[in-house]
Enzyme design. Sequence first.
Site, PDB file in Angstrom:
ATOM      1  N   ASN A  33      -3.811   9.613  -6.997  1.00 27.20           N
ATOM      2  CA  ASN A  33      -4.266   8.315  -7.508  1.00 27.20           C
ATOM      3  C   ASN A  33      -4.869   8.396  -8.900  1.00 27.20           C
ATOM      4  O   ASN A  33      -5.205   7.378  -9.485  1.00 27.20           O
ATOM      5  CB  ASN A  33      -5.278   7.704  -6.546  1.00 27.20           C
ATOM      6  CG  ASN A  33      -4.629   7.309  -5.239  1.00 27.20           C
ATOM      7  OD1 ASN A  33      -3.468   6.910  -5.211  1.00 27.20           O
ATOM      8  ND2 ASN A  33      -5.353   7.437  -4.150  1.00 27.20           N
TER       9      ASN A  33
ATOM     10  N   LYS B 201      -5.168   9.434 -13.051  1.00 24.35           N
ATOM     11  CA  LYS B 201      -4.386   9.250 -14.269  1.00 24.35           C
ATOM     12  C   LYS B 201      -3.801  10.589 -14.726  1.00 24.35           C
ATOM     13  O   LYS B 201      -4.408  11.634 -14.544  1.00 24.35           O
ATOM     14  CB  LYS B 201      -5.323   8.687 -15.336  1.00 24.35           C
ATOM     15  CG  LYS B 201      -4.690   8.453 -16.664  1.00 24.35           C
ATOM     16  CD  LYS B 201      -5.720   7.956 -17.663  1.00 24.35           C
ATOM     17  CE  LYS B 201      -5.113   8.084 -19.037  1.00 24.35           C
ATOM     18  NZ  LYS B 201      -5.944   7.708 -20.100  1.00 24.35           N
TER      19      LYS B 201
ATOM     20  N   LYS C 166      -0.220  11.730 -14.435  1.00 24.56           N
ATOM     21  CA  LYS C 166       0.978  12.301 -13.810  1.00 24.56           C
ATOM     22  C   LYS C 166       2.153  12.333 -14.783  1.00 24.56           C
ATOM     23  O   LYS C 166       2.779  13.373 -14.991  1.00 24.56           O
ATOM     24  CB  LYS C 166       1.328  11.517 -12.540  1.00 24.56           C
ATOM     25  CG  LYS C 166       0.240  11.610 -11.471  1.00 24.56           C
ATOM     26  CD  LYS C 166       0.503  10.703 -10.293  1.00 24.56           C
ATOM     27  CE  LYS C 166       0.262   9.250 -10.570  1.00 24.56           C
ATOM     28  NZ  LYS C 166      -1.147   8.872 -10.790  1.00 24.56           N
ATOM     29  N   THR C 167       2.442  11.205 -15.391  1.00 27.24           N
ATOM     30  CA  THR C 167       3.532  11.139 -16.373  1.00 27.24           C
ATOM     31  C   THR C 167       3.196  12.000 -17.584  1.00 27.24           C
ATOM     32  O   THR C 167       4.056  12.731 -18.094  1.00 27.24           O
ATOM     33  CB  THR C 167       3.788   9.684 -16.796  1.00 27.24           C
ATOM     34  OG1 THR C 167       4.193   8.936 -15.642  1.00 27.24           O
ATOM     35  CG2 THR C 167       4.860   9.582 -17.874  1.00 27.24           C
ATOM     36  N   THR C 168       1.960  11.947 -18.019  1.00 25.60           N
ATOM     37  CA  THR C 168       1.531  12.729 -19.172  1.00 25.60           C
ATOM     38  C   THR C 168       1.716  14.219 -18.928  1.00 25.60           C
ATOM     39  O   THR C 168       2.176  14.955 -19.815  1.00 25.60           O
ATOM     40  CB  THR C 168       0.058  12.412 -19.501  1.00 25.60           C
ATOM     41  OG1 THR C 168      -0.074  10.994 -19.681  1.00 25.60           O
ATOM     42  CG2 THR C 168      -0.400  13.133 -20.746  1.00 25.60           C
TER      43      THR C 168
ATOM     44  N   ARG D  94       6.750  21.113 -24.164  1.00 26.57           N
ATOM     45  CA  ARG D  94       6.662  22.574 -24.264  1.00 26.57           C
ATOM     46  C   ARG D  94       8.054  23.191 -24.142  1.00 26.57           C
ATOM     47  O   ARG D  94       8.416  24.105 -24.885  1.00 26.57           O
ATOM     48  CB  ARG D  94       5.750  23.114 -23.171  1.00 26.57           C
ATOM     49  CG  ARG D  94       5.641  24.638 -23.201  1.00 26.57           C
ATOM     50  CD  ARG D  94       4.770  25.167 -22.077  1.00 26.57           C
ATOM     51  NE  ARG D  94       3.405  24.729 -22.263  1.00 26.57           N
ATOM     52  CZ  ARG D  94       2.626  24.269 -21.278  1.00 26.57           C
ATOM     53  NH1 ARG D  94       3.073  24.196 -20.052  1.00 26.57           N
ATOM     54  NH2 ARG D  94       1.394  23.909 -21.526  1.00 26.57           N
TER      55      ARG D  94
ATOM     56  N   PHE E 151       5.528  -6.043 -11.760  1.00 24.69           N
ATOM     57  CA  PHE E 151       5.203  -4.987 -10.818  1.00 24.69           C
ATOM     58  C   PHE E 151       5.897  -5.303  -9.499  1.00 24.69           C
ATOM     59  O   PHE E 151       6.134  -6.464  -9.170  1.00 24.69           O
ATOM     60  CB  PHE E 151       3.689  -4.889 -10.606  1.00 24.69           C
ATOM     61  CG  PHE E 151       2.963  -4.342 -11.802  1.00 24.69           C
ATOM     62  CD1 PHE E 151       3.107  -3.016 -12.170  1.00 24.69           C
ATOM     63  CD2 PHE E 151       2.126  -5.159 -12.562  1.00 24.69           C
ATOM     64  CE1 PHE E 151       2.439  -2.499 -13.275  1.00 24.69           C
ATOM     65  CE2 PHE E 151       1.456  -4.654 -13.656  1.00 24.69           C
ATOM     66  CZ  PHE E 151       1.612  -3.327 -14.011  1.00 24.69           C
TER      67      PHE E 151
ATOM     68  N   TRP F 142       4.953  -5.398  -6.432  1.00 25.58           N
ATOM     69  CA  TRP F 142       4.245  -6.296  -5.497  1.00 25.58           C
ATOM     70  C   TRP F 142       4.231  -7.744  -5.972  1.00 25.58           C
ATOM     71  O   TRP F 142       3.967  -8.645  -5.198  1.00 25.58           O
ATOM     72  CB  TRP F 142       2.825  -5.797  -5.230  1.00 25.58           C
ATOM     73  CG  TRP F 142       1.950  -5.769  -6.447  1.00 25.58           C
ATOM     74  CD1 TRP F 142       1.214  -6.807  -6.963  1.00 25.58           C
ATOM     75  CD2 TRP F 142       1.733  -4.668  -7.317  1.00 25.58           C
ATOM     76  NE1 TRP F 142       0.560  -6.414  -8.095  1.00 25.58           N
ATOM     77  CE2 TRP F 142       0.850  -5.102  -8.335  1.00 25.58           C
ATOM     78  CE3 TRP F 142       2.183  -3.356  -7.344  1.00 25.58           C
ATOM     79  CZ2 TRP F 142       0.429  -4.265  -9.362  1.00 25.58           C
ATOM     80  CZ3 TRP F 142       1.750  -2.530  -8.362  1.00 25.58           C
ATOM     81  CH2 TRP F 142       0.894  -2.985  -9.347  1.00 25.58           C
TER      82      TRP F 142
ATOM     83  N   GLU G 258       7.856   8.525 -11.662  1.00 22.70           N
ATOM     84  CA  GLU G 258       7.539   7.449 -10.709  1.00 22.70           C
ATOM     85  C   GLU G 258       8.561   7.329  -9.576  1.00 22.70           C
ATOM     86  O   GLU G 258       8.659   6.286  -8.934  1.00 22.70           O
ATOM     87  CB  GLU G 258       7.358   6.104 -11.412  1.00 22.70           C
ATOM     88  CG  GLU G 258       6.182   6.063 -12.350  1.00 22.70           C
ATOM     89  CD  GLU G 258       4.806   6.235 -11.698  1.00 22.70           C
ATOM     90  OE1 GLU G 258       4.703   6.276 -10.461  1.00 22.70           O
ATOM     91  OE2 GLU G 258       3.831   6.333 -12.451  1.00 22.70           O
TER      92      GLU G 258
END
Length: 176
Positions: free
Chosen positions: A12, A14, A16-18, A26, A69, A71, A108
């Site tokens: 949960n 911040k 993950k994508t980064t 790299r 989104f 939802w 995602e």
Amino acid sequence: MKKGLVQVYTGNGKGKTTAAIGVGVRAVGRGYKVAMIQFLKSMDTGELRSLERISNDFKVYRFEEASKFFWEASDEEKEIMRRCEHKAFEFAKELCAKGEIDILILDEIMLAMYNKLLTVDEVCEFLKSKPDNIEVILTGRYAPQEILDLADLVTEMKPIKHPFEKGIPAREGIEF
């Protein structure tokens, strides 16, 4: 790459994508070719603009047509999303089959499975049959146990404190 592994960035918190992009940047620095397919993302983001400037060896693909989104979407819009996510997943499999990339980031994809736009079984089957020389990185909240079991590396992002809790909205250039 002799042996490509499966990495998962979930949780949960911040980043993950980064984190996945960091691995990709790299890798490009070492001569690898990277493809990132973003699921359930359609808005303009800073990382898209940066990656366009960095290299032709780090390509980002999106198939999302909606701008809501999940939802917030109607049943009809969710069906469109389902078709887009399947198209993206099929494209990911084609990229691997062509052998033109070294690292595949499925950004995602966990949310695509969580929202039942893709099945856990089809993603697991892909991971089991991926070419040995391709590293696959999966991101998103709600990683299913079946995916965690197949992964070689799992990192869980855990929020301790976030400015959103103070009412500070996502900031351009920092969160998107």
